[in-house]
Design an enzyme around this catalytic site. Structure first.
Site, PDB file in Angstrom:
ATOM      1  N   LYS A 106       3.704  -5.216 -44.417  1.00 29.55           N
ATOM      2  CA  LYS A 106       2.239  -5.016 -44.755  1.00 29.55           C
ATOM      3  C   LYS A 106       1.758  -3.995 -44.303  1.00 29.55           C
ATOM      4  O   LYS A 106       1.560  -3.112 -43.435  1.00 29.55           O
ATOM      5  CB  LYS A 106       1.218  -6.757 -43.711  1.00 29.55           C
ATOM      6  N   LYS A 133      -0.127 -13.000 -33.302  1.00 32.44           N
ATOM      7  CA  LYS A 133      -0.605 -11.724 -32.518  1.00 32.44           C
ATOM      8  C   LYS A 133      -0.333 -11.927 -31.131  1.00 32.44           C
ATOM      9  O   LYS A 133      -0.358 -11.896 -30.559  1.00 32.44           O
ATOM     10  CB  LYS A 133      -2.081 -11.587 -32.884  1.00 32.44           C
ATOM     11  N   LYS A 166      -3.550  -1.357 -39.328  1.00 26.55           N
ATOM     12  CA  LYS A 166      -4.135  -0.769 -38.881  1.00 26.55           C
ATOM     13  C   LYS A 166      -3.266  -0.435 -37.375  1.00 26.55           C
ATOM     14  O   LYS A 166      -2.873   0.384 -37.113  1.00 26.55           O
ATOM     15  CB  LYS A 166      -5.139  -1.124 -38.672  1.00 26.55           C
TER      16      LYS A 166
HETATM   17  P1  TYM Z   1      -8.694  -7.766 -41.610  1.00 29.81           P
HETATM   18  O1  TYM Z   1      -9.705  -6.705 -41.178  1.00 29.81           O
HETATM   19  O2  TYM Z   1      -7.587  -7.193 -41.033  1.00 29.81           O
HETATM   20  O3  TYM Z   1      -8.862  -7.308 -43.571  1.00 29.81           O
HETATM   21  C1  TYM Z   1      -9.890  -6.917 -44.208  1.00 29.81           C
HETATM   22  C2  TYM Z   1      -9.695  -7.316 -45.714  1.00 29.81           C
HETATM   23  O4  TYM Z   1      -8.463  -7.074 -45.678  1.00 29.81           O
HETATM   24  C3  TYM Z   1      -7.614  -7.197 -46.193  1.00 29.81           C
HETATM   25  N1  TYM Z   1      -5.970  -6.706 -46.361  1.00 29.81           N
HETATM   26  C4  TYM Z   1      -5.153  -6.617 -47.228  1.00 29.81           C
HETATM   27  N2  TYM Z   1      -5.345  -6.943 -47.908  1.00 29.81           N
HETATM   28  C5  TYM Z   1      -4.165  -5.908 -49.320  1.00 29.81           C
HETATM   29  N3  TYM Z   1      -3.312  -5.473 -48.449  1.00 29.81           N
HETATM   30  C6  TYM Z   1      -3.069  -5.061 -47.326  1.00 29.81           C
HETATM   31  N4  TYM Z   1      -1.971  -4.761 -46.973  1.00 29.81           N
HETATM   32  C7  TYM Z   1      -4.589  -6.089 -46.351  1.00 29.81           C
HETATM   33  N5  TYM Z   1      -4.759  -5.479 -45.077  1.00 29.81           N
HETATM   34  C8  TYM Z   1      -5.890  -5.977 -44.936  1.00 29.81           C
HETATM   35  C9  TYM Z   1      -7.231  -8.842 -45.732  1.00 29.81           C
HETATM   36  O5  TYM Z   1      -6.808  -9.785 -46.573  1.00 29.81           O
HETATM   37  C10 TYM Z   1      -9.343  -8.905 -45.936  1.00 29.81           C
HETATM   38  O6  TYM Z   1      -9.227  -9.707 -46.977  1.00 29.81           O
HETATM   39  N6  TYM Z   1     -10.135 -12.467 -40.586  1.00 29.81           N
HETATM   40  C11 TYM Z   1      -9.691 -11.076 -41.601  1.00 29.81           C
HETATM   41  C12 TYM Z   1     -11.673 -11.359 -41.434  1.00 29.81           C
HETATM   42  C13 TYM Z   1     -12.591 -12.547 -41.855  1.00 29.81           C
HETATM   43  C14 TYM Z   1     -12.938 -13.137 -42.884  1.00 29.81           C
HETATM   44  C15 TYM Z   1     -13.465 -14.118 -42.200  1.00 29.81           C
HETATM   45  C16 TYM Z   1     -12.264 -12.761 -44.213  1.00 29.81           C
HETATM   46  C17 TYM Z   1     -13.204 -12.538 -40.905  1.00 29.81           C
HETATM   47  N7  TYM Z   1     -13.726 -13.585 -41.593  1.00 29.81           N
HETATM   48  C18 TYM Z   1     -14.456 -14.865 -43.651  1.00 29.81           C
HETATM   49  C19 TYM Z   1     -13.107 -13.585 -45.016  1.00 29.81           C
HETATM   50  C20 TYM Z   1     -14.558 -14.320 -44.751  1.00 29.81           C
HETATM   51  C21 TYM Z   1      -9.170 -10.336 -41.002  1.00 29.81           C
HETATM   52  O7  TYM Z   1      -9.021 -10.393 -40.148  1.00 29.81           O
HETATM   53  O8  TYM Z   1      -9.004  -9.428 -42.106  1.00 29.81           O
END
Ligand code: TYM
Length: 332
Positions: free
Chosen positions: A195, A112, A198
């Protein structure tokens, strides 16, 4: 006692990866009788620039996405991160526990921040310490996520262990990542090596939870594939990332293993398999989109639910923060 926590960023549209890797698994797990807290992480979203009006809309839409996906505010605690101030307060303590070197090794930071790390926000660098705080402010033991979050969860364990070690306590649990099922890494529909995300400029690369039935079917019809029939054994998917991805998606949507999907569909050409997948995806995703739109027509109700969730969450987080401050030596 076991406790589940997970979070999703309210930035941009939810997609099929978020659904299969996270939301659907949250919904499936909530009847197991384990207390679960699910969070829209608005403080994480602002580590990169956000338009304030869009952030508000995205946060409410994410809450609607949770509920429409089957995460019930009665069975689980549903919160918006900034409404529970203990997250940010514990994050500061963890900023002083985590090391610069640990943060610098995070692949998400490297991706990023890109070549111009000097211009990235300090918050983007410290992102994983806030994430550790999200989890540990509840002493959560299990964190269901997609595979892309694995490295961050290892860092969460390192932070908990270092805090416990530095202060000579056994206070924060060493959290287990839960990365299970056929679809913990959903790939782009246009490129099996990328992957689903968004931030991909091509909307055809992903299925959004807000897509209507026609759009979903069309995106699947146009998904990249190879010319061969589906194999009947998992080994046959090796070196066929696009085929593997569509089979994983089918398995995830239909609560099956990849083996089961191949037992039923092995030998089929994509001309046969894609319509079956499209029908399945429409039947599972289109109702979510309809329900999200319905929920979004009454944002005061969403705001009320989030305020209630924050109240419930603070009953857990406030005593843990207080105890943390005591351990660290804050007068209060
Ligand atoms: P984020 O918002 O990018 O994604 C949310 C959740 O979706 C999953 N995910 C996917 N799973 C499978 N295939 C994909 N292509 C895919 N894209 C996204 C992510 O693995 C996630 O589970 N840092 C985290 C948010 C966060 C968080 C936390 C998660 C903040 N604090 C504490 C767990 C615990 C994030 O950016 O997810």
């Amino acid at each position: 006692t076991p406790r589940v926590f997970s979070g999703i960023q309210p930035s941009g549209d939810l997609h099929l990866g978020n659904y299969l890797g996270a939301l659907k698994r949250f919904a499936d797990a909530q009847d197991k009788g384990v207390q679960s807290i699910y969070c829209m992480v608005d403080l994480h979203a602002i580590t990169v620039p956000q338009n304030p009006a869009d952030l508000k809309r995205s946060t409410r839409e994410l809450a609607a996405g949770f509920i429409a996906s089957g995460v019930s505010p009665e069975k689980s605690i549903l919160i918006n991160q900034s409404q529970v101030p203990e997250h940010a307060q514990l994050a500061w303590i963890f900023n002083c526990v985590a090391r610069m070197g640990w943060m610098g090794r995070m692949t998400q930071w490297k991706d990023k921040a890109g070549k111009n790390a000097e211009a990235a926000s300090l918050g983007l660098f410290a992102y994983p310490a806030l994430m550790a705080a999200d989890i540990l402010i509840y002493h959560a033991t299990h964190v269901p996520v997609g595979e892309d979050q694995k490295q961050h969860l290892e860092l969460t364990r390192d932070i908990a262990a270092k805090f416990n070690h530095d202060y000579g306590v056994d206070f924060f649990p060493i959290t287990e990542p839960v990365i299970e099922g056929a679809a913990t890494r959903v790939m782009s529909l246009r490129d099996g090596a990328k992957k689903m995300s968004k931030s991909d400029p091509s909307d055809a690369s992903r299925i959004n939870l807000t897509d209507d039935a026609d759009t979903i079917a069309k995106k699947i019809r146009k998904a990249k594939t190879d010319p061969d029939a589906l194999p009947s054994e998992v080994e046959g998917l090796k070196d066929r990332p696009e085929a593997r991805n569509l089979v994983n998606i089918y398995a995830g949507l239909n609560d099956q293993t990849v083996e089961q999907v191949l037992a039923d569909h092995g030998g089929q050409q994509f001309g046969t398999f894609k319509p079956a997948l499209a029908e399945l995806a429409v039947s599972k995703i289109a109702p979510i989109s309809t329900e999200m739109a319905r929920l979004m027509s009454d944002v005061t109700e969403i705001d009320r639910l989030l305020a209630h969730g924050a109240e419930q969450a603070r009953e857990i987080s406030a005593p843990i923060l207080k105890k943390t401050y005591e351990i660290v030596g804050m007068v209060g």
